[in-house]
Design an enzyme around this catalytic site. Structure first.
Site, PDB file in Angstrom:
ATOM      1  N   MET A  26       0.817  -1.205   0.000  1.00 13.20           N
ATOM      2  CA  MET A  26       0.000   0.000   0.000  1.00 13.20           C
ATOM      3  C   MET A  26       0.860   1.268   0.000  1.00 13.20           C
ATOM      4  O   MET A  26       0.474   2.291  -0.512  1.00 13.20           O
ATOM      5  CB  MET A  26      -0.966   0.020   1.183  1.00 13.20           C
ATOM      6  CG  MET A  26      -0.306   0.141   2.530  1.00 13.20           C
ATOM      7  SD  MET A  26      -1.523   0.054   3.863  1.00 13.20           S
ATOM      8  CE  MET A  26      -2.479   1.523   3.542  1.00 13.20           C
TER       9      MET A  26
ATOM     10  N   LEU B  35      -6.155   6.670  -1.204  1.00 13.95           N
ATOM     11  CA  LEU B  35      -6.720   5.557  -0.428  1.00 13.95           C
ATOM     12  C   LEU B  35      -8.253   5.611  -0.411  1.00 13.95           C
ATOM     13  O   LEU B  35      -8.921   4.609  -0.686  1.00 13.95           O
ATOM     14  CB  LEU B  35      -6.156   5.617   0.998  1.00 13.95           C
ATOM     15  CG  LEU B  35      -6.486   4.481   1.933  1.00 13.95           C
ATOM     16  CD1 LEU B  35      -5.229   4.092   2.720  1.00 13.95           C
ATOM     17  CD2 LEU B  35      -7.548   4.882   2.948  1.00 13.95           C
TER      18      LEU B  35
ATOM     19  N   LEU C 224     -11.038  -0.985  -2.436  1.00 18.73           N
ATOM     20  CA  LEU C 224     -10.877  -1.005  -0.975  1.00 18.73           C
ATOM     21  C   LEU C 224     -12.187  -0.679  -0.271  1.00 18.73           C
ATOM     22  O   LEU C 224     -12.548  -1.299   0.721  1.00 18.73           O
ATOM     23  CB  LEU C 224      -9.791   0.008  -0.569  1.00 18.73           C
ATOM     24  CG  LEU C 224      -9.527   0.187   0.916  1.00 18.73           C
ATOM     25  CD1 LEU C 224      -8.902  -1.068   1.509  1.00 18.73           C
ATOM     26  CD2 LEU C 224      -8.607   1.385   1.152  1.00 18.73           C
TER      27      LEU C 224
ATOM     28  N   ARG D 184       0.323   1.276  -3.802  1.00 15.58           N
ATOM     29  CA  ARG D 184      -1.058   1.531  -4.236  1.00 15.58           C
ATOM     30  C   ARG D 184      -1.461   2.988  -3.997  1.00 15.58           C
ATOM     31  O   ARG D 184      -2.271   3.524  -4.735  1.00 15.58           O
ATOM     32  CB  ARG D 184      -1.993   0.561  -3.488  1.00 15.58           C
ATOM     33  CG  ARG D 184      -3.412   0.525  -3.957  1.00 15.58           C
ATOM     34  CD  ARG D 184      -3.537  -0.084  -5.329  1.00 15.58           C
ATOM     35  NE  ARG D 184      -4.901   0.036  -5.821  1.00 15.58           N
ATOM     36  CZ  ARG D 184      -5.369   1.110  -6.441  1.00 15.58           C
ATOM     37  NH1 ARG D 184      -4.614   2.174  -6.640  1.00 15.58           N
ATOM     38  NH2 ARG D 184      -6.620   1.138  -6.872  1.00 15.58           N
ATOM     39  N   TYR D 185      -0.934   3.609  -2.926  1.00 12.30           N
ATOM     40  CA  TYR D 185      -1.434   4.949  -2.581  1.00 12.30           C
ATOM     41  C   TYR D 185      -0.338   5.998  -2.406  1.00 12.30           C
ATOM     42  O   TYR D 185      -0.626   7.137  -2.053  1.00 12.30           O
ATOM     43  CB  TYR D 185      -2.242   4.887  -1.264  1.00 12.30           C
ATOM     44  CG  TYR D 185      -3.261   3.786  -1.244  1.00 12.30           C
ATOM     45  CD1 TYR D 185      -4.280   3.756  -2.190  1.00 12.30           C
ATOM     46  CD2 TYR D 185      -3.203   2.774  -0.299  1.00 12.30           C
ATOM     47  CE1 TYR D 185      -5.208   2.730  -2.196  1.00 12.30           C
ATOM     48  CE2 TYR D 185      -4.126   1.736  -0.291  1.00 12.30           C
ATOM     49  CZ  TYR D 185      -5.123   1.719  -1.248  1.00 12.30           C
ATOM     50  OH  TYR D 185      -6.029   0.704  -1.257  1.00 12.30           O
TER      51      TYR D 185
ATOM     52  N   HIS E 235      -3.900  -5.534  11.179  1.00 11.52           N
ATOM     53  CA  HIS E 235      -4.859  -4.490  10.759  1.00 11.52           C
ATOM     54  C   HIS E 235      -6.221  -5.149  10.593  1.00 11.52           C
ATOM     55  O   HIS E 235      -6.345  -6.205   9.984  1.00 11.52           O
ATOM     56  CB  HIS E 235      -4.403  -3.869   9.438  1.00 11.52           C
ATOM     57  CG  HIS E 235      -5.023  -2.538   9.178  1.00 11.52           C
ATOM     58  ND1 HIS E 235      -6.378  -2.372   8.975  1.00 11.52           N
ATOM     59  CD2 HIS E 235      -4.487  -1.295   9.098  1.00 11.52           C
ATOM     60  CE1 HIS E 235      -6.639  -1.091   8.777  1.00 11.52           C
ATOM     61  NE2 HIS E 235      -5.505  -0.414   8.852  1.00 11.52           N
TER      62      HIS E 235
ATOM     63  N   ASP F 174       8.102  -1.534   9.422  1.00  4.92           N
ATOM     64  CA  ASP F 174       7.437  -0.535  10.252  1.00  4.92           C
ATOM     65  C   ASP F 174       6.629   0.420   9.389  1.00  4.92           C
ATOM     66  O   ASP F 174       6.968   0.700   8.245  1.00  4.92           O
ATOM     67  CB  ASP F 174       8.488   0.258  11.045  1.00  4.92           C
ATOM     68  CG  ASP F 174       8.779  -0.411  12.382  1.00  4.92           C
ATOM     69  OD1 ASP F 174       7.811  -0.902  13.007  1.00  4.92           O
ATOM     70  OD2 ASP F 174       9.946  -0.444  12.780  1.00  4.92           O
TER      71      ASP F 174
ATOM     72  N   GLU G 214       1.089   2.256  11.685  1.00  2.00           N
ATOM     73  CA  GLU G 214       0.322   1.432  12.639  1.00  2.00           C
ATOM     74  C   GLU G 214       1.214   0.771  13.696  1.00  2.00           C
ATOM     75  O   GLU G 214       0.717   0.385  14.755  1.00  2.00           O
ATOM     76  CB  GLU G 214      -0.479   0.357  11.892  1.00  2.00           C
ATOM     77  CG  GLU G 214      -1.715   0.875  11.179  1.00  2.00           C
ATOM     78  CD  GLU G 214      -1.409   1.419   9.786  1.00  2.00           C
ATOM     79  OE1 GLU G 214      -0.217   1.474   9.423  1.00  2.00           O
ATOM     80  OE2 GLU G 214      -2.355   1.815   9.083  1.00  2.00           O
TER      81      GLU G 214
ATOM     82  N   GLU H 215       0.585   3.919  16.273  1.00  2.00           N
ATOM     83  CA  GLU H 215      -0.550   3.320  16.991  1.00  2.00           C
ATOM     84  C   GLU H 215      -0.076   2.356  18.085  1.00  2.00           C
ATOM     85  O   GLU H 215      -0.520   2.457  19.242  1.00  2.00           O
ATOM     86  CB  GLU H 215      -1.448   2.587  15.983  1.00  2.00           C
ATOM     87  CG  GLU H 215      -2.817   2.237  16.537  1.00  2.00           C
ATOM     88  CD  GLU H 215      -3.710   1.605  15.479  1.00  2.00           C
ATOM     89  OE1 GLU H 215      -3.264   1.450  14.310  1.00  2.00           O
ATOM     90  OE2 GLU H 215      -4.856   1.253  15.816  1.00  2.00           O
TER      91      GLU H 215
END
Ligand code: FES
Length: 354
Positions: free
Chosen positions: A4, A20, A26, A92-93, A190, A267, A270, A274
């Site tokens: 991603m 995204l 998605l 992807r983003y 996730h 890494d 998240e 997070e």
């Protein structure tokens, strides 16, 4: 190498979020072309602060480049008949997007490529979305003239499991030996919206398969649970939530925990924000817990060797005619799939693209 991606610098955050929220593989939003930019604008300031807090951007490109270069060098030795090998990244983003990847591949005159997902476990929201994008670029001419095969999932590959297990063991070493075996291993992945899970997406069961394989490799040395993070919005998501699980364990008096990121290869926000900034900090400061986070795979030589082994085996089997361009499992759509692109994409890759 499909993933991603993430904004390498803070100012790239808005474009990352916009891409995204625009991704219809998605999520499907009403008036998505209008709503996505609005949501991206609204969320950007908060997410920018988070990227600022983890050092000014996502390290995922840096780690993927490192892993890719290491894998390609090993692959030249492991499978010389297809050398020289080169790793290209298609995020992807975030940059490099598939278009940028295509430009580089065209400039190098690439005629044969393996679409190698960097998500260990398959979800139509992640690997599926990346493959749909590659398929679109294949048929619109951006990436035409290439013979493709796909490594679509590898959640129980022994080298990957070994790399994760070694990082868990290193985290466990930080606990006093007298309490080490009572320490709870909390594997965190996730989450997915329940609408995706209930469509028949394979991700949840594949993540559970990874956790089971890691525990087997560890000899079932510790109690463990699989929990889910990063839920957003009011709709139901796969649980239990990672932060709620930490609170619950603290209440039960199980105050020693290793948090293990299990569904990503390096890494990213998240883990660094997070898990580290939010959950670990709260668990230590408010819940009085002793918490360690198992390192992400990042520059693990065991993991890089695993990537090279997977690619070498794939190329060897493909050259020998033992495998098709796509796995048997990749050919099956989710029972609840209503996205026609999934079917076309699978058919296109199954015949080797071009
Ligand atoms: Fe899973 Fe289309 S959503 S195959």
């Amino acid at each position: 190498m499909l993933n991603m991606g993430g904004p390498s610098t803070v100012p790239e955050t808005h474009d990352f979020l916009k891409s995204l929220f625009l991704d219809r593989d998605l999520m499907q939003l009403p008036f998505q072309s209008l709503l996505a930019p609005w949501i991206a604008r609204r969320r950007s300031p908060m997410i920018e602060q988070q990227y600022e807090a983890i050092g000014g951007g996502s390290p995922i490109l840096r780690w993927t480049e490192h892993q890719g270069a290491g894998m390609a060098a090993l692959l030249d030795e492991l499978h010389p008949t297809t050398a020289p090998h080169k790793a290209y990244i298609a995020f992807r983003y975030a940059r490099p997007l598939t278009d940028e990847c295509a430009t580089r591949m065209r400039a190098d005159g690439v005629k044969r490529a393996v679409a190698f997902t960097q998500y260990p476990q398959y979800s139509c929201s992640t690997t599926g979305s990346s493959l749909n994008e590659l398929y679109r670029k294949g048929i619109d001419g951006t990436l035409s003239g290439i013979e493709w095969s796909v490594i679509d999932r590898w959640g129980t590959h022994p080298g990957f499991i070994e790399a994760v297990a070694q990082n868990v063991e290193r985290a466990l070493q930080k606990f006093n030996p007298s309490v080490r075996s009572d320490t709870v291993l909390l594997f965190s992945a996730h989450s997915l919206p329940m609408s995706v899970v209930n469509r028949g997406d394979p991700y949840v069961s594949e993540v559970a398969g990874t956790v089971q394989a890691v525990m087997q490799r560890l000899g079932y040395s510790n109690p463990w649970r699989l929990v889910w993070q990063s839920q957003v919005g009011p709709r139901p998501w796969m649980g239990p939530k990672t932060d709620a699980a930490l609170k619950g364990l603290a209440k039960l008096g199980r105050k020693r925990v290793v948090l293990v990121p299990i569904a990503f290869t390096s890494d990213h926000i998240e883990t660094l924000f997070e898990l580290d900034h939010e959950y670990c900090a709260e668990a230590r400061e408010s819940l009085g817990m002793e918490v360690q986070r198992a390192e992400s795979l990042n520059d693990s030589p065991v993991f890089i060797r695993a990537l090279a082994d997977m690619a070498a085996q794939h190329l060897k089997d493909y050259s020998a005619g033992k495998i098709s361009p796509t796995s048997v499992q990749m050919g099956l759509r989710c029972p609840g799939c209503e996205n026609a692109t999934c079917g076309k994409q699978k058919a296109w890759f199954a015949k080797g693209g071009e």
